[in-house]
Design an enzyme around this catalytic site. Structure first.
Site, PDB file in Angstrom:
ATOM      1  N   GLY A  82      -1.773  41.566  25.949  1.00 65.49           N
ATOM      2  CA  GLY A  82      -3.068  41.504  26.629  1.00 65.49           C
ATOM      3  C   GLY A  82      -4.007  42.545  26.047  1.00 65.49           C
ATOM      4  O   GLY A  82      -3.951  42.859  24.863  1.00 65.49           O
ATOM      5  N   THR A 136       1.012  44.940  33.027  1.00 67.29           N
ATOM      6  CA  THR A 136       1.156  43.527  33.387  1.00 67.29           C
ATOM      7  C   THR A 136       1.669  42.746  32.192  1.00 67.29           C
ATOM      8  O   THR A 136       1.338  43.057  31.051  1.00 67.29           O
ATOM      9  CB  THR A 136      -0.191  42.905  33.814  1.00 67.29           C
ATOM     10  N   ASN A 160       1.260  39.385  30.308  1.00 66.62           N
ATOM     11  CA  ASN A 160       0.275  38.301  30.217  1.00 66.62           C
ATOM     12  C   ASN A 160       0.989  37.021  29.804  1.00 66.62           C
ATOM     13  O   ASN A 160       1.824  37.041  28.906  1.00 66.62           O
ATOM     14  CB  ASN A 160      -0.803  38.672  29.198  1.00 66.62           C
ATOM     15  N   GLU A 185      -1.756  37.267  34.627  1.00 66.03           N
ATOM     16  CA  GLU A 185      -0.948  38.448  34.310  1.00 66.03           C
ATOM     17  C   GLU A 185      -0.195  38.897  35.544  1.00 66.03           C
ATOM     18  O   GLU A 185      -0.743  38.923  36.638  1.00 66.03           O
ATOM     19  CB  GLU A 185      -1.773  39.624  33.807  1.00 66.03           C
ATOM     20  N   TYR A 217       7.017  41.357  24.539  1.00 70.05           N
ATOM     21  CA  TYR A 217       6.186  40.282  23.996  1.00 70.05           C
ATOM     22  C   TYR A 217       7.076  39.255  23.312  1.00 70.05           C
ATOM     23  O   TYR A 217       7.941  39.609  22.523  1.00 70.05           O
ATOM     24  CB  TYR A 217       5.170  40.835  22.990  1.00 70.05           C
ATOM     25  N   ARG A 265      -5.933  37.622  47.775  1.00 69.96           N
ATOM     26  CA  ARG A 265      -7.384  37.866  47.914  1.00 69.96           C
ATOM     27  C   ARG A 265      -8.099  37.317  46.680  1.00 69.96           C
ATOM     28  O   ARG A 265      -7.458  36.894  45.722  1.00 69.96           O
ATOM     29  CB  ARG A 265      -7.669  39.371  48.063  1.00 69.96           C
TER      30      ARG A 265
HETATM   31  N1  RBF Z   1      -9.145  42.750  37.895  1.00 71.43           N
HETATM   32  C1  RBF Z   1     -10.390  42.652  38.429  1.00 71.43           C
HETATM   33  O1  RBF Z   1     -11.368  42.574  37.699  1.00 71.43           O
HETATM   34  N2  RBF Z   1     -10.574  42.638  39.789  1.00 71.43           N
HETATM   35  C2  RBF Z   1      -9.546  42.719  40.678  1.00 71.43           C
HETATM   36  O2  RBF Z   1      -9.778  42.685  41.882  1.00 71.43           O
HETATM   37  C3  RBF Z   1      -8.226  42.846  40.144  1.00 71.43           C
HETATM   38  N3  RBF Z   1      -7.159  42.958  40.962  1.00 71.43           N
HETATM   39  C4  RBF Z   1      -5.916  43.081  40.422  1.00 71.43           C
HETATM   40  C5  RBF Z   1      -4.816  43.228  41.266  1.00 71.43           C
HETATM   41  C6  RBF Z   1      -3.545  43.367  40.742  1.00 71.43           C
HETATM   42  C7  RBF Z   1      -2.379  43.515  41.688  1.00 71.43           C
HETATM   43  C8  RBF Z   1      -3.342  43.362  39.342  1.00 71.43           C
HETATM   44  C9  RBF Z   1      -1.982  43.527  38.753  1.00 71.43           C
HETATM   45  C10 RBF Z   1      -4.435  43.203  38.508  1.00 71.43           C
HETATM   46  C11 RBF Z   1      -5.714  43.073  39.018  1.00 71.43           C
HETATM   47  N4  RBF Z   1      -6.808  42.926  38.189  1.00 71.43           N
HETATM   48  C12 RBF Z   1      -8.063  42.841  38.723  1.00 71.43           C
HETATM   49  C13 RBF Z   1      -6.626  42.721  36.752  1.00 71.43           C
HETATM   50  C14 RBF Z   1      -6.766  43.974  35.906  1.00 71.43           C
HETATM   51  O3  RBF Z   1      -8.117  44.201  35.646  1.00 71.43           O
HETATM   52  C15 RBF Z   1      -5.970  43.698  34.613  1.00 71.43           C
HETATM   53  O4  RBF Z   1      -4.608  43.601  34.910  1.00 71.43           O
HETATM   54  C16 RBF Z   1      -6.165  44.752  33.559  1.00 71.43           C
HETATM   55  O5  RBF Z   1      -7.506  44.857  33.221  1.00 71.43           O
HETATM   56  C17 RBF Z   1      -5.358  44.449  32.295  1.00 71.43           C
HETATM   57  O6  RBF Z   1      -5.729  43.242  31.727  1.00 71.43           O
HETATM   58 MG    MG Z   2      -1.113  43.084  30.465  1.00 67.70          MG
END
Ligand code: RBF
Ligand code: MG
Length: 175
Positions: free
Chosen positions: A14, A26, A28, A100, A112, A125
Site C-alpha cells: 500500500g 494494514t 492491502n 485494507e 506481500y 461507521r
Molecule cells: N482513512 C480515512 O481517510 N478515514 C477514516 O475514517 C479511516 N478510518 C480507518 C479506520 C481503521 C480501523 C483503519 C485500519 C483505517 C482507517 N483509515 C481511514 C484508512 C487509513 O487512512 C489507511 O489505512 C492508511 O492511510 C494507510 O493506507
Molecule cells: Mg497498508
C-alpha cells in the site's frame, strides 16, 4: 448473524502510511473490483496463508518472528479478527478504492504476495475526513477496541471450510 461479503485474494503493498504515520499497519488486498459493498470502516475475520519464503519480507528488528514463520512454512495465521477500511481514505484523498485490513493479532512482519481470506462481517461507521492526524489516530484506536468485541459474534464462521482453510501449518501437527 449474516456476514456481508467474502474476498479471497493476495496481499499487495500500500502507501506505507499505516505503519509509519498511523501506528496501525494494514494488509492491502488485491483485485477488489467486484466487491459490492459501500465504502466504510468494517470489521471481520481473516486468515493469512504464507506458502513460500518469497511471500514474507523480513523487516528491521523483526528477525526472530520472521525466522519463526519461515521455519514452519506453509504458515497459517489461523482465523483472526481484523478492522479496516474499504474506500478512498478521504483523510488522504486516494484516487482508487482500496480494501485494507489491520489484523488484531499484531503481526510483526510484512507478507506481500501471501494469500489472504477476508470475511467482511459488519460495517462500523463511514470513512471520515478528520481535522488532524491525531483525530484519525484516535478514531482508529477506538475502532480497534470496538472490533475486538464485535467480531466475537462471528467466531463460529472460523471453522467454516467455505471461507477458511483448516489445519495448514506444520505447527498444528506437532501441538
Ligand atoms: N482513512 C480515512 O481517510 N478515514 C477514516 O475514517 C479511516 N478510518 C480507518 C479506520 C481503521 C480501523 C483503519 C485500519 C483505517 C482507517 N483509515 C481511514 C484508512 C487509513 O487512512 C489507511 O489505512 C492508511 O492511510 C494507510 O493506507
Ligand atoms: Mg497498508
Amino acid at each position: 448473524m449474516r456476514f456481508l461479503s467474502y474476498v479471497k485474494s493476495r496481499v499487495i503493498s500500500g502507501f506505507g502510511r499505516g505503519s509509519r504515520e498511523l501506528g496501525c499497519p494494514t494488509a492491502n488486498i488485491a483485485d477488489i473490483d467486484k466487491l459490492d459493498i459501500p465504502t466504510g470502516i468494517y470489521c471481520g475475520l481473516g486468515q493469512v496463508i504464507i506458502r513460500q519464503q518469497s511471500e514474507i519480507q523480513e523487516q528491521p528488528g523483526q528477525h526472530e518472528s520472521y525466522v519463526e514463520v519461515v521455519e514452519q512454512l506453509p504458515y497459517d495465521s489461523g482465523v483472526i479478527g481484523w478492522v479496516g477500511s474499504h474506500g478512498f481514505n478521504p483523510h488522504y484523498g486516494n484516487k482508487e478504492k482500496s480494501l485494507e485490513v489491520h489484523l488484531l493479532n499484531n503481526f510483526k512482519f510484512d507478507f506481500y504476495g501471501a494469500e489472504i481470506r477476508v470475511l467482511i462481517c459488519k460495517k462500523m461507521r463511514d470513512e471520515e475526513k478528520y481535522d488532524s492526524l491525531d483525530e484519525l489516530k484516535k478514531a482508529i484506536e477506538n475502532d480497534i477496541q470496538m472490533a475486538k468485541s464485535q467480531v466475537i459474534e462471528f467466531s463460529h464462521l472460523a471453522e467454516d471450510v467455505r471461507y477458511f482453510q483448516q489445519n495448514i501449518t506444520s505447527k498444528s501437527e506437532s501441538s
